[in-house]
Enzyme design. Structure first.
Site, PDB file in Angstrom:
ATOM      1  N   LYS A 176      34.113  13.022   8.191  1.00  0.00           N
ATOM      2  CA  LYS A 176      33.970  12.427   6.857  1.00  0.00           C
ATOM      3  C   LYS A 176      33.454  13.491   5.904  1.00  0.00           C
ATOM      4  O   LYS A 176      32.314  13.920   5.980  1.00  0.00           O
ATOM      5  CB  LYS A 176      32.979  11.259   6.863  1.00  0.00           C
ATOM      6  N   GLU A 251      21.616  19.739  10.908  1.00  0.00           N
ATOM      7  CA  GLU A 251      21.226  20.937  10.148  1.00  0.00           C
ATOM      8  C   GLU A 251      20.819  20.453   8.768  1.00  0.00           C
ATOM      9  O   GLU A 251      21.649  19.966   8.011  1.00  0.00           O
ATOM     10  CB  GLU A 251      22.419  21.901  10.119  1.00  0.00           C
ATOM     11  N   CYS A 285      21.625  25.617   2.197  1.00  0.00           N
ATOM     12  CA  CYS A 285      20.498  25.359   3.095  1.00  0.00           C
ATOM     13  C   CYS A 285      19.758  26.654   3.409  1.00  0.00           C
ATOM     14  O   CYS A 285      18.574  26.655   3.662  1.00  0.00           O
ATOM     15  CB  CYS A 285      21.011  24.748   4.384  1.00  0.00           C
ATOM     16  N   GLU A 386      13.023  21.486  -1.093  1.00  0.00           N
ATOM     17  CA  GLU A 386      14.328  22.143  -1.212  1.00  0.00           C
ATOM     18  C   GLU A 386      14.940  21.752  -2.555  1.00  0.00           C
ATOM     19  O   GLU A 386      15.229  20.577  -2.789  1.00  0.00           O
ATOM     20  CB  GLU A 386      15.251  21.717  -0.067  1.00  0.00           C
TER      21      GLU A 386
HETATM   22  P1  NDP Z   1      23.236  13.807   1.813  1.00  0.00           P
HETATM   23  O1  NDP Z   1      22.495  14.328   2.972  1.00  0.00           O
HETATM   24  O2  NDP Z   1      23.000  12.380   1.449  1.00  0.00           O
HETATM   25  O3  NDP Z   1      24.824  14.013   2.021  1.00  0.00           O
HETATM   26  C1  NDP Z   1      25.408  14.840   2.978  1.00  0.00           C
HETATM   27  C2  NDP Z   1      26.570  14.117   3.653  1.00  0.00           C
HETATM   28  O4  NDP Z   1      26.092  12.942   4.293  1.00  0.00           O
HETATM   29  C3  NDP Z   1      27.670  13.637   2.710  1.00  0.00           C
HETATM   30  O5  NDP Z   1      28.907  13.725   3.360  1.00  0.00           O
HETATM   31  C4  NDP Z   1      27.291  12.176   2.491  1.00  0.00           C
HETATM   32  O6  NDP Z   1      28.378  11.394   2.049  1.00  0.00           O
HETATM   33  C5  NDP Z   1      26.847  11.799   3.879  1.00  0.00           C
HETATM   34  N1  NDP Z   1      25.972  10.627   3.981  1.00  0.00           N
HETATM   35  C6  NDP Z   1      25.096  10.136   3.070  1.00  0.00           C
HETATM   36  N2  NDP Z   1      24.454   9.058   3.561  1.00  0.00           N
HETATM   37  C7  NDP Z   1      24.930   8.842   4.814  1.00  0.00           C
HETATM   38  C8  NDP Z   1      24.656   7.884   5.842  1.00  0.00           C
HETATM   39  N3  NDP Z   1      23.749   6.919   5.676  1.00  0.00           N
HETATM   40  N4  NDP Z   1      25.325   7.977   6.993  1.00  0.00           N
HETATM   41  C9  NDP Z   1      26.236   8.956   7.205  1.00  0.00           C
HETATM   42  N5  NDP Z   1      26.556   9.876   6.261  1.00  0.00           N
HETATM   43  C10 NDP Z   1      25.904   9.830   5.093  1.00  0.00           C
HETATM   44  O7  NDP Z   1      22.918  14.760   0.600  1.00  0.00           O
HETATM   45  P2  NDP Z   1      23.197  14.575  -0.971  1.00  0.00           P
HETATM   46  O8  NDP Z   1      24.631  14.846  -1.227  1.00  0.00           O
HETATM   47  O9  NDP Z   1      22.640  13.282  -1.448  1.00  0.00           O
HETATM   48  O10 NDP Z   1      22.340  15.782  -1.567  1.00  0.00           O
HETATM   49  C11 NDP Z   1      20.935  15.621  -1.741  1.00  0.00           C
HETATM   50  C12 NDP Z   1      20.190  16.832  -1.252  1.00  0.00           C
HETATM   51  O11 NDP Z   1      20.430  17.025   0.134  1.00  0.00           O
HETATM   52  C13 NDP Z   1      20.579  18.157  -1.872  1.00  0.00           C
HETATM   53  O12 NDP Z   1      19.990  18.359  -3.118  1.00  0.00           O
HETATM   54  C14 NDP Z   1      20.069  19.116  -0.826  1.00  0.00           C
HETATM   55  O13 NDP Z   1      18.684  19.314  -0.982  1.00  0.00           O
HETATM   56  C15 NDP Z   1      20.336  18.397   0.472  1.00  0.00           C
HETATM   57  N6  NDP Z   1      21.591  18.859   1.084  1.00  0.00           N
HETATM   58  C16 NDP Z   1      21.499  19.824   2.043  1.00  0.00           C
HETATM   59  C17 NDP Z   1      22.644  20.362   2.581  1.00  0.00           C
HETATM   60  C18 NDP Z   1      22.554  21.450   3.611  1.00  0.00           C
HETATM   61  O14 NDP Z   1      23.434  22.302   3.674  1.00  0.00           O
HETATM   62  N7  NDP Z   1      21.559  21.426   4.471  1.00  0.00           N
HETATM   63  C19 NDP Z   1      23.978  19.935   2.154  1.00  0.00           C
HETATM   64  C20 NDP Z   1      23.967  18.875   1.174  1.00  0.00           C
HETATM   65  C21 NDP Z   1      22.793  18.379   0.658  1.00  0.00           C
HETATM   66  P3  NDP Z   1      28.687  11.161   0.477  1.00  0.00           P
HETATM   67  O15 NDP Z   1      28.230  12.374  -0.236  1.00  0.00           O
HETATM   68  O16 NDP Z   1      30.147  10.983   0.454  1.00  0.00           O
HETATM   69  O17 NDP Z   1      27.953   9.924   0.073  1.00  0.00           O
END
Ligand code: NDP
Length: 483
Positions: A176, A251, A285, A386
């Site tokens: 996804k 991660e 990250c 972060e």
């Molecule tokens: P999320 O952790 O919510 O999103 C990452 C992924 O998880 C997306 O594909 C999202 O889908 C999916 N997701 C969200 N909720 C669920 C759930 N309950 N079950 C399964 N999958 C889920 O991050 P955000 O996009 O909200 O970003 C917020 C913050 O997270 C950023 O500012 C950053 O600090 C951190 N982040 C860290 C990353 C890293 O590389 N470690 C990458 C991205 C974010 P969808 O977006 O389609 O809703």
């Protein structure tokens, strides 16, 4: 790019499933709508898991020789290479990053499929000495159906980082992508089918995390979950996985110290401090988001970093001259501006940036000026959370002990950089850092063959290399009594 409608990919077919809604994809540099993507439902996700389960049980995949499986991944790598420019352009339009960075991501993706394609027939068991009349050995078997939740900061590279080892090990997968950035992974699904992957082995379902993401990770027929994203979502996923005793690889980001000692190569350290935080507009990250400077070089380093940062060219990623692209979305832009405000309120010293750009040509995009705060402490929000944007927090230290204390004074522990020409000292620092990955006189270095994972709240398990294969396989121990 013309506004296009995108379907998702289940059991070798492009479908809208039972979706009645679509999601508008926007170019983060201009706000223009690029396309509409079908918002899959829970039922569509269940169908994808079912397809993956049937494909796992079918002889076409289960009985395929490992070498042939590897060759399909190598063919997929070749197709990605053939479509290099188009993929890079699509990534930049959808995610916003400078085209140079998208090209690096596509190159990484090619390497990832090549690396794990080559590894497919080298996933070996062991023989274990027990008694003279018994032969004990292990077999590494695929887990089954694996779930992959992909974030929006490296949509293609992070998808390949988990899909390639999962497929190489013989799993079938359901991925996804983040709703904001699905386009390049949908392309990979198309190429994978052309490369000869049997139907149902790779499924890509578009939709929101709260709906289809949650449905995927809570599904009882999932045998392994890989997630990259926020700590909060990681915790929810781990909770869902616990109900089904599903193994997770998480991660979850970082607040990484990039440490400069007085004897370091000054010019290189300045240049790389800039690169470590402003690449991908800081949406990483492993960003070097905390710069730890020794007091002896503090003012001089900051002055030079400020000078170079103010020269960075901000603009749309497709412009070859752009060095800093937009945030991925308006929501992320607002979030970053909120952090900047909190830094000012908490008494950090704003050295440069601190707002959205004034240039009217950029007003519809999600841009934030590259920002540096000095005199930051670990109790400030900008010093411990972060930010995931182009905001650098600079700390001063006087001794190695103080530096180690600051470096480890965070809930995260993903990545760290150390700059010094004293290799003995570097090794001592490496040993004391609570970080899963450390670069000495370097930053942002990762290869498919190098393990990548974090301490503390940065996650569980290791991506990349042979360690990743451990997550995507299980061990069967066999004893044969030969007497
Ligand atoms: P999320 O952790 O919510 O999103 C990452 C992924 O998880 C997306 O594909 C999202 O889908 C999916 N997701 C969200 N909720 C669920 C759930 N309950 N079950 C399964 N999958 C889920 O991050 P955000 O996009 O909200 O970003 C917020 C913050 O997270 C950023 O500012 C950053 O600090 C951190 N982040 C860290 C990353 C890293 O590389 N470690 C990458 C991205 C974010 P969808 O977006 O389609 O809703």
């Amino acid at each position: 790019m013309q506004v296009q409608d995108y379907k998702f990919f289940v059991n070798g077919k492009w479908t809208e499933g039972s979706a009645t809604e679509t999601f508008d994809l926007r170019n983060p540099a201009t706000g223009e709508v690029l396309g509409r993507v079908a918002r899959a439902t829970k039922d569509d996700m269940y169908e994808a898991v079912d397809a993956a389960r049937k494909a796992f049980q079918a002889p076409a995949w289960r009985d395929m020789e490992q070498t042939k499986r590897g060759k399909i991944l190598l063919q997929l790598a070749a197709l990605i290479r053939q479509n290099f420019e188009e993929l890079a352009k699509t990534e930049t339009l959808n995610q916003g990053k400078p085209i140079r960075e998208s090209k690096a991501d596509v190159a990484w993706t090619v390497r990832a499929f090549e690396y794990w394609g080559g590894l497919a027939d080298k996933i070996e068991g062991e023989t274990i000495p027990v008694t003279s009349n018994r032969l004990t050995y292990t077999i590494r078997e695929p887990l089954g159906v694996t779930a992959h939740i992909i974030p929006w900061n490296y949509p293609l590279a992070l998808a390949s980082r988990s899909l390639a080892p999962a497929l190489a090990a013989g799993n079938t997968v359901v991925a996804k992508p983040a709703e904001l950035t699905p386009l390049t992974l949908l392309k990979v699904a198309e190429y994978a089918q052309k490369a000869g992957l049997p139907d149902g082995v790779l499924n890509v379902v578009t939709g929101s995390g709260s709906q289809v993401g949650r449905a995927l990770v809570s599904h009882p027929d999932i045998d392994g979950i890989t997630f990259t994203g926020s700590t909060e979502t990681g915790q929810q996923i781990m909770g869902a996985a616990a109900k089904n005793i599903t193994p997770v690889l998480l991660e979850l980001g970082g607040k990484n110290p990039n440490i400069v000692l007085p004897d370091a190569d000054f010019d290189k350290a300045v240049q790389m401090a800039k690169f470590a935080i402003f690449t991908n507009a800081g949406q990483m990250c492993w960003a070097g988001s905390r710069l730890l400077l020794h007091a002896e070089i503090y003012d001089r380093f900051l002055n030079e970093l400020k000078r170079q940062t103010e020269l960075l060219k901000i603009g749309p990623g497709l412009d070859e001259k752009t060095e800093l692209g937009p945030m991925v979305s308006k929501e992320q832009q607002e979030r970053i501006v909120g952090y900047i405000k909190s830094g000012q309120e908490e008494g950090a010293r704003l050295v440069t940036g601190g707002s959205v750009p004034e240039d009217p040509a950029l007003k519809n995009g999600c841009f934030v000026k590259p920002t540096i705060f000095a005199d930051v402490t670990s109790d400030m929000k900008i010093g411990c959370e972060e930010i995931f944007g182009p905001v650098l927090a600079v700390f001063k230290f006087n001794s190695v002990d103080e530096m180690i204390h600051i470096a480890n004074d965070t809930n995260f522990g993903l990545y760290a950089g150390v700059w010094t020409n004293n290799l003995k000292l570097a090794q001592q620092v490496v040993n004391r850092l609570q970080a899963g990955v450390v670069a000495v006189n370097d930053y942002l270095v990762a290869y498919p063959q190098t393990p990548f994972g974090g301490y503390k709240d940065s996650g569980i398990g290791y991506e990349n290399g042979m360690q990743a294969i451990s997550h995507y396989t299980r061990i069967k121990a066999v004893t044969v009594n030969t007497s």
